[in-house]
Enzyme design. Structure first.
Site, PDB file in Angstrom:
ATOM      1  N   HIS A  47      33.889  42.025  34.996  1.00  0.00           N
ATOM      2  CA  HIS A  47      34.326  43.160  35.816  1.00  0.00           C
ATOM      3  C   HIS A  47      35.154  42.627  36.969  1.00  0.00           C
ATOM      4  O   HIS A  47      34.847  41.560  37.501  1.00  0.00           O
ATOM      5  CB  HIS A  47      33.111  43.937  36.348  1.00  0.00           C
ATOM      6  N   GLU A  59      29.886  49.310  30.327  1.00  0.00           N
ATOM      7  CA  GLU A  59      30.267  49.749  28.983  1.00  0.00           C
ATOM      8  C   GLU A  59      29.298  49.247  27.917  1.00  0.00           C
ATOM      9  O   GLU A  59      29.160  49.867  26.868  1.00  0.00           O
ATOM     10  CB  GLU A  59      31.675  49.248  28.642  1.00  0.00           C
TER      11      GLU A  59
END
Ligand code: ACO
Length: 365
Positions: free
Chosen positions: A255, A310
């Site tokens: 991320h 996710e």
């Protein structure tokens, strides 16, 4: 003023916001003074949307009025269903959603964005997705029900039955945890368009286009593809090693902001494990997560790569019975709340967003 070259705008703040704090070092996510993880456990989609748009959680009277106004706006205008139906069935769901949201925007009111527009578009996005899904499955679309909440109605339109309370709770938690997340790529895209005093539908169309990409919202279906491809626990290490040796990315890991575990992933892992305790797929996914983190630490020791939202988003959506092609559109359904909040915030204190570029070409002779 001296120019700063910031490729990818990493580390650059482009707006002040009271909507959310994303603390990537400590793994914290705050929505308007509340921990997102607590909101996901104790509140509903509508309550948190109210918080994002009005700045406080609703009283029970305010909530009733708000729920009714969302429920009343769920039906699609005829021209929008015609556009959805005219789009060839081989077009992906995010492209259809982008086109349908754009088509919602043929009104004279363009600036500033209004709360009525925000409620209308948020109410209709689930109907767009469910209508299209019915066409893909060759079934008659199931219309919205006013007596169901936002999440329950979405599942109802997709499946044709009133969903189990546990599925509504689980999906609600996912939808709350993904409503808002600072200046991510899709939010930034929407704010850029809004900053030109263009209409909210154009801004949301840009946001949906940005979310579609696999480096942003397109990852969860690729997570399920990865789990399917790995197939067994025994295969996990060699499959992942092979990927990393080739320089490929593992979907659902890494991320830009979080350099520790994504707090949304932690919360969703709990939700998914409650629903999927006996599911061999979830057991394999948990193993892949563990091996993925170990091998990322080995191959990219300085990068602090952890599971992102996710990874377990895929597990939750799969557990409540959503097909892979619904994963990213369902993410768009929730993030619409944050996009709208940002578009309204941008409009309240607008300055056109206009960065610069550094010319690296030749000068004329
Ligand atoms: N798998 C393998 N390596 C990775 C991964 C990954 N998932 N993510 C980052 N890296 C590596 C890169 O190869 C790079 O290594 P290098 O410097 O040795 O070349 C290093 O980590 C830094 O990568 P960047 O691309 O510069 O990191 P950035 O902050 O720009 O990327 C991103 C963030 C796009 C999310 C990235 O981690 C990624 O591609 N992840 C996979 C896709 C994914 O899961 N997306 C969903 C994100 S969550 C969301 O948007 C809601």
């Amino acid at each position: 003023m001296e120019k700063v070259l910031a490729i990818g705008l990493e580390g650059i703040a482009v707006a002040k916001t009271s909507l959310s704090l994303v603390d990537g070092i400590n793994g914290l996510l705050v929505y308007r003074g509340h921990w997102a993880r607590d909101l996901a456990v104790h509140h509903t989609f509508e309550e948190v949307a109210y918080l994002m748009w009005f700045g406080k959680l609703p009283t029970s009277e305010e909530l009733t009025v708000f729920q009714t106004s969302l429920a009343n706006e769920r039906a699609l205008p005829e021209h929008v269903t015609q556009i959805i139906d005219a789009t060839p069935l081989d077009r992906d769901m995010m492209s259809v959603l982008r086109t349908a949201v754009s088509a919602l925007g043929c009104t004279s009111q363009s600036w500033p964005p209004t709360i009525q527009q925000v409620i209308g578009v948020t109410a209709r996005i689930p109907t767009i997705i469910a209508h299209r899904q019915a066409r893909i499955e060759g079934k008659a679309p199931v219309g919205p029900r006013r007596d169901l909440g936002h999440t329950a109605n979405y599942l109802y339109m997709l499946k044709g039955d009133v969903p189990k309370a546990a599925h509504v709770r689980a999906l609600d938690a996912y939808l709350i945890l993904t409503q808002e997340h600072g200046m991510n790529a899709s939010t930034f895209a929407g704010r850029v368009v809004a900053s030109t005093q263009s209409d909210i539908y154009s801004a949301l169309t840009a946001s949906i286009g940005a979310l579609k990409g696999p480096l942003h919202g397109g990852a969860p279906s690729e997570v399920t593809e990865m789990i399917e491809a790995i197939g067994t626990k025994e295969n996990a290490e060699s499959w992942i090693r092979n990927k990393l040796e080739k320089g490929d990315r593992l979907m659902g890991f890494g991320h830009r902001i979080y350099k520790t575990i994504d707090p949304r992933a932690t919360a969703l892992q709990k939700v998914a494990s409650q629903l999927s305790a006996d599911d061999p797929w979830f057991d394999l996914a948990t193993h892949v997560e563990k091996v993925g983190m170990e091998l990322l630490a080995e191959y990219k020791p300085n990068r602090k790569l952890h599971t992102n939202v996710e990874f377990f988003a895929a597990a939750v959506m799969r557990a409540v019975g959503l097909d892979d092609q619904l994963f990213t559109p369902t993410f768009a359904l929730s993030r619409t709340v944050g996009w709208c909040a940002h578009i309204m915030e941008q409009a309240e204190n607008n300055r056109i967003i206009r960065p610069e570029s550094e010319y690296s070409g030749k000068m004329p002779d």
